[in-house]
Design an enzyme around this catalytic site. Structure first.
Site, PDB file in Angstrom:
ATOM      1  N   ASP A 217       0.846  -1.182   0.000  1.00  0.00           N
ATOM      2  CA  ASP A 217       0.000   0.000   0.000  1.00  0.00           C
ATOM      3  C   ASP A 217       0.891   1.245   0.000  1.00  0.00           C
ATOM      4  OD1 ASP A 217      -2.245  -1.612   0.197  1.00  0.00           O
ATOM      5  OD2 ASP A 217      -2.367  -1.424   2.383  1.00  0.00           O
ATOM      6  N   ASP A 240      -1.021  -2.280  -4.484  1.00  0.00           N
ATOM      7  CA  ASP A 240      -2.298  -2.476  -3.788  1.00  0.00           C
ATOM      8  C   ASP A 240      -2.898  -1.106  -3.495  1.00  0.00           C
ATOM      9  OD1 ASP A 240      -4.423  -3.741  -2.592  1.00  0.00           O
ATOM     10  OD2 ASP A 240      -3.255  -4.867  -1.160  1.00  0.00           O
ATOM     11  N   ASP A 244      -5.467   2.971   2.345  1.00  0.00           N
ATOM     12  CA  ASP A 244      -6.345   2.002   3.009  1.00  0.00           C
ATOM     13  C   ASP A 244      -6.419   2.318   4.498  1.00  0.00           C
ATOM     14  OD1 ASP A 244      -6.687   0.779   0.599  1.00  0.00           O
ATOM     15  OD2 ASP A 244      -5.697  -1.107   1.143  1.00  0.00           O
ATOM     16  N   ARG A 297     -13.122   1.502  -5.456  1.00  0.00           N
ATOM     17  CA  ARG A 297     -12.696   1.855  -4.098  1.00  0.00           C
ATOM     18  C   ARG A 297     -12.484   3.368  -3.977  1.00  0.00           C
ATOM     19  NH1 ARG A 297      -8.422  -3.041  -2.490  1.00  0.00           N
ATOM     20  NH2 ARG A 297      -9.713  -4.735  -3.351  1.00  0.00           N
TER      21      ARG A 297
END
Length: 406
Positions: A217, A240, A244, A297
């Protein structure tokens, strides 16, 4: 050797050996902050000293019983509570233009008084340092106590993730400073605890940084971390998640970021079965972000309530804009959706959520909101000013991303 000159006389403050190769170029850096002096050779700290004789003066390099040539000498100042930090560098790399914007306050959940904190201030009250190598940066984010870290230039981090301790402000200088290869982890190691531990990471600010080609991430907030402000960053081309937030984290604001050329954009809550940690938490504000052709997302939400998504610009998100799932509660207002087939949904995938969509603009090939249920009001937690959604596209395009703070 670190030393000082007073009236023509020289006093040695500290010495240390350093291995150099005759006839080769080496990078030498001197940092002066308050009474602390640090000397570096090729990015590695080799000597430190303390002297409080002078609050200001000149800085220079010289040889002592030796001969050397100095080229590309650069002196920069970064303001701090103890006076300016001066850095003298002999290097072929130039300083990025701009300032290190260590001040500022967030809007949204990062501003709320909760969990023993009154808002998010990052490294306020601590020293300010400048870093331009991976070794310097990793040492800085591991330090205890408040610290303002000014990142100069693009730093290649070894992947995948690197832990950031509490009370840190990490800010890029100019519009071309940040990280490649690795990302930032704001949180303790993963465990099954269901209430915030006393040592949860808190009070972290990440601003004005470029993130590219991260191996996991770019920014991961986890394990009940709280009071985190992620602002004016540019994130693209990673593996990724770009940003997050998960595992019970809360009181986070994500603002004025530009995300592009990336698929797995922003996840809030990582799993449909993680309610024990997440229910009643994951309180996050997303405002004035530019979700630029990021398919999914934007964010994808589980359990959090209220999740406040306002005044963002959505452009050609081919899968979904805001996906509100797993009994989460989202307030989606004042956003500008352009060519987004499914702008807002509480039935995107998995268990359904609750969402309220109001005062949004849908243009081009955009569909309408798929929303239902009642949600806690963000105004019960904090005050905010909502921009006219018709002005959001221009405002966000002009203001989101790096090089636009301080």
């Amino acid at each position: 050797m670190l030393g000082k000159r007073v009236g023509g006389g020289h006093t040695t403050l500290a010495t240390a050996p350093a291995t150099v190769t005759v006839g080769s170029w080496h990078t030498v850096r001197l940092e002066a902050f308050g009474s602390t002096l640090r000397g570096f050779v090729n990015g590695a700290q080799v000597v430190t000293a303390t002297d409080s004789t002078f609050g200001s003066g000149r800085i220079g390099v010289a040889t002592y019983y030796a001969a050397a040539t100095f080229d590309d000498v650069l002196v920069t100042d970064v303001a701090g509570p103890g006076g300016p930090t001066s850095t003298t560098t002999t290097t072929t790399t130039t300083q990025q233009p701009g300032t290190c914007a260590t001040s500022g306050r967030p809007v949204g959940f990062a501003s709320v008084t909760a969990w023993g904190r009154s808002g998010t201030t990052g490294g306020a009250g601590g020293p300010t340092i400048e870093v331009d190598t991976a070794a310097e940066f990793l040492a800085a984010i591991a330090q205890a106590g408040p610290l303002n870290i000014c990142v100069c230039g693009m730093i290649a981090l070894p992947g995948p993730m690197h832990n950031v301790t509490s009370d840190k402000t990490i800010v890029g200088i100019g519009s071309a400073s940040g990280f490649t290869g690795g990302g930032l982890n704001i949180g303790l190691p993963v465990s099954d605890v269901t209430s915030p531990p006393a040592d949860a990471v808190r009070n972290v600010v990440v601003r004005n940084l470029v993130f590219r080609d991260w191996a996991d991430d770019a920014i991961n907030v986890q394990m009940f971390s709280h009071h985190v402000w992620l602002d004016h960053n540019d994130l693209s081309n990673g593996y990724d998640g770009a940003i997050d937030i998960k595992r019970g984290s809360s009181y986070v604001t994500v603002s004025w970021n530009h995300t592009h050329h990336h698929t797995k954009n922003m996840l809030l809550g990582h799993d449909d079965g993680n309610g024990a940690q997440d229910v009643g938490r994951l309180k996050v504000t997303y405002h004035h972000n530019w979700f630029d052709r990021t398919p999914q997302r934007n964010p994808r939400v589980r359990f959090g309530e209220p999740v406040h998504v306002f005044n963002n610009y959505y452009l050609y998100n081919t899968d979904v804009g805001v996906a509100c799932q797993a009994d989460s509660g989202c307030v989606v207002e004042g956003n500008y959706f352009e060519d987004v087939e499914e702008p807002v949904s509480n039935s995107y995938a998995g268990p359904g959520g609750r969402c309220v969509a109001r005062d949004n603009v849908f243009v081009g090939e955009s569909g309408g909101p798929d929303c239902g249920g009642s949600v806690q009001e963000p105004r019960d937690y904090y005050a905010y000013a909502l921009d006219d959604p018709n002005t959001v596209k221009a405002a966000v395009m002009a203001g989101a991303g790096v090089g636009k703070v301080g």
